[in-house]
Design an enzyme around this catalytic site. Sequence first.
Site, PDB file in Angstrom:
ATOM      1  N   ASP A 205       0.838  -1.206   0.000  1.00  0.00           N
ATOM      2  CA  ASP A 205       0.000   0.000   0.000  1.00  0.00           C
ATOM      3  C   ASP A 205       0.875   1.260   0.000  1.00  0.00           C
ATOM      4  O   ASP A 205       0.370   2.384  -0.068  1.00  0.00           O
ATOM      5  CB  ASP A 205      -1.022  -0.005   1.149  1.00  0.00           C
ATOM      6  CG  ASP A 205      -0.374   0.035   2.515  1.00  0.00           C
ATOM      7  OD1 ASP A 205       0.862  -0.050   2.608  1.00  0.00           O
ATOM      8  OD2 ASP A 205      -1.114   0.151   3.517  1.00  0.00           O
ATOM      9  N   SER A 206       2.196   1.077   0.036  1.00  0.00           N
ATOM     10  CA  SER A 206       3.138   2.185  -0.200  1.00  0.00           C
ATOM     11  C   SER A 206       2.887   2.779  -1.588  1.00  0.00           C
ATOM     12  O   SER A 206       3.302   3.903  -1.885  1.00  0.00           O
ATOM     13  CB  SER A 206       4.584   1.686  -0.088  1.00  0.00           C
ATOM     14  OG  SER A 206       4.752   0.463  -0.776  1.00  0.00           O
TER      15      SER A 206
ATOM     16  N   ASP B 161      -1.295  -6.198  -0.622  1.00  0.00           N
ATOM     17  CA  ASP B 161      -1.345  -5.525   0.682  1.00  0.00           C
ATOM     18  C   ASP B 161      -2.740  -4.946   0.897  1.00  0.00           C
ATOM     19  O   ASP B 161      -3.189  -4.100   0.115  1.00  0.00           O
ATOM     20  CB  ASP B 161      -0.302  -4.390   0.666  1.00  0.00           C
ATOM     21  CG  ASP B 161       0.161  -4.001   2.041  1.00  0.00           C
ATOM     22  OD1 ASP B 161      -0.265  -4.642   3.024  1.00  0.00           O
ATOM     23  OD2 ASP B 161       0.978  -3.063   2.131  1.00  0.00           O
TER      24      ASP B 161
ATOM     25  N   LYS C 122      -1.472  -9.366   2.737  1.00  0.00           N
ATOM     26  CA  LYS C 122      -0.775  -8.930   3.951  1.00  0.00           C
ATOM     27  C   LYS C 122      -1.698  -7.983   4.722  1.00  0.00           C
ATOM     28  O   LYS C 122      -2.383  -7.167   4.110  1.00  0.00           O
ATOM     29  CB  LYS C 122       0.533  -8.207   3.624  1.00  0.00           C
ATOM     30  CG  LYS C 122       1.246  -7.666   4.862  1.00  0.00           C
ATOM     31  CD  LYS C 122       2.618  -7.105   4.565  1.00  0.00           C
ATOM     32  CE  LYS C 122       2.633  -5.712   4.035  1.00  0.00           C
ATOM     33  NZ  LYS C 122       1.989  -4.688   4.903  1.00  0.00           N
TER      34      LYS C 122
ATOM     35  N   GLU D 219      -1.888  -5.507   8.450  1.00  0.00           N
ATOM     36  CA  GLU D 219      -1.124  -4.896   9.541  1.00  0.00           C
ATOM     37  C   GLU D 219      -1.825  -5.156  10.874  1.00  0.00           C
ATOM     38  O   GLU D 219      -3.044  -5.043  10.957  1.00  0.00           O
ATOM     39  CB  GLU D 219      -1.008  -3.380   9.318  1.00  0.00           C
ATOM     40  CG  GLU D 219      -0.211  -3.013   8.076  1.00  0.00           C
ATOM     41  CD  GLU D 219      -0.045  -1.503   7.901  1.00  0.00           C
ATOM     42  OE1 GLU D 219      -0.483  -0.733   8.786  1.00  0.00           O
ATOM     43  OE2 GLU D 219       0.523  -1.099   6.880  1.00  0.00           O
TER      44      GLU D 219
ATOM     45  N   GLU E 121       8.605  -4.123  10.848  1.00  0.00           N
ATOM     46  CA  GLU E 121       9.004  -2.808  10.304  1.00  0.00           C
ATOM     47  C   GLU E 121       9.464  -1.862  11.411  1.00  0.00           C
ATOM     48  O   GLU E 121       8.769  -1.653  12.413  1.00  0.00           O
ATOM     49  CB  GLU E 121       7.829  -2.187   9.530  1.00  0.00           C
ATOM     50  CG  GLU E 121       8.178  -0.805   8.961  1.00  0.00           C
ATOM     51  CD  GLU E 121       7.239  -0.314   7.874  1.00  0.00           C
ATOM     52  OE1 GLU E 121       6.371  -1.075   7.416  1.00  0.00           O
ATOM     53  OE2 GLU E 121       7.396   0.864   7.491  1.00  0.00           O
TER      54      GLU E 121
HETATM   55  O1  KIV Z   1       3.373  -1.078   1.739  1.00  0.00           O
HETATM   56  C1  KIV Z   1       4.502  -1.558   1.757  1.00  0.00           C
HETATM   57  O2  KIV Z   1       5.303  -1.373   0.841  1.00  0.00           O
HETATM   58  C2  KIV Z   1       4.878  -2.348   2.920  1.00  0.00           C
HETATM   59  C3  KIV Z   1       6.301  -2.778   3.041  1.00  0.00           C
HETATM   60  C4  KIV Z   1       7.164  -1.641   3.315  1.00  0.00           C
HETATM   61  C5  KIV Z   1       6.455  -3.851   4.025  1.00  0.00           C
HETATM   62  O3  KIV Z   1       4.051  -2.611   3.741  1.00  0.00           O
END
Ligand code: KIV
Length: 291
Positions: free
Chosen positions: A47-48, A86, A116, A118, A185
């Site tokens: 989600d970055s 994510d 993924k 959180e 992280e």
């Molecule tokens: O969103 C992302 O890129 C991440 C990684 C930095 C682990 O969650």
Amino acid sequence: MALQKMTAKKIIEKKKRGEKIVTITSYDYSFAKIVDDCAIDLILVGDSLSMVILGYKNTLSVTMDEMIHHTKAVTRGVSNSMVVGDMPFLSYKIGIKEAVKNAGRFIQEGGAEAVKVEGGAKICPTIKAMIDADIQVMGHIGLTPQAIYEFGGFFTQGKTVEAAKKLIIDAKKLEKTGVFSIVLESIPWQIAKLITKSVNIPTIGIGAGSHCDGQILVINDMLGLFTDFKPKFLKYFGDIGTSVRKAIKNYKNEVERGSYPDIEHSYEFPKEDLNEIESWFESVEIEEEIK
Ligand code: KIV
């Protein structure tokens, strides 16, 4: 030699053999294809994306539809790496049913092999429901950017005995619930080392030191493409930003000078018909045609 498709099971086996797990984020077809060619174990459509591709100030703005759109692009370029989608802010913490449905979209529409999420112990019932629906899940604890307003900023987590204990318990609860790996992280390396020792599933560190079973970096960060800020853990493994700037300046100069495109980069009209088209062009016929 053709590489073999990476799976959660193979990633867990790498930890057992003491082999490091290498993972990177990707958000589009072209980069995903390059990453896949480099035999990277796992690609996270992070989600970055919200920040490094879409330009939002944090990860809270990206939507499910945007994540699915980019996950589809990534999976089209990947043959070997395992692809993990994510789950974005609000897509899995409102209700368990909605969470499973959204996780399923990453698999069914996006073509990802896992998702993924959180969070620690609190998120375990949701993770269990996803696993019950045959969706593989990766955990993520420490500095979880979706909780940025709760933390008050992008600060290292687990720096007190109490906070470190909570991280270790969270990791063990995630493992017990059935996640196949956990992203750690921005936590002290000593705590990441303890977590890595205490679970049988791989830990994937980002700002968590060298004792994790694997590492992950945001591709735009490690290539020097996204330079809005540089966390302590980030190492630039390339300087694509400078190369891109140089290439664009060269292109601009050549177009302005008229040296691009040259004959080598132009299509040729058949020589035998050239006289005919040129004399037609000079004739009055052209005016008559457009009347
Ligand atoms: O969103 C992302 O890129 C991440 C990684 C930095 C682990 O969650």
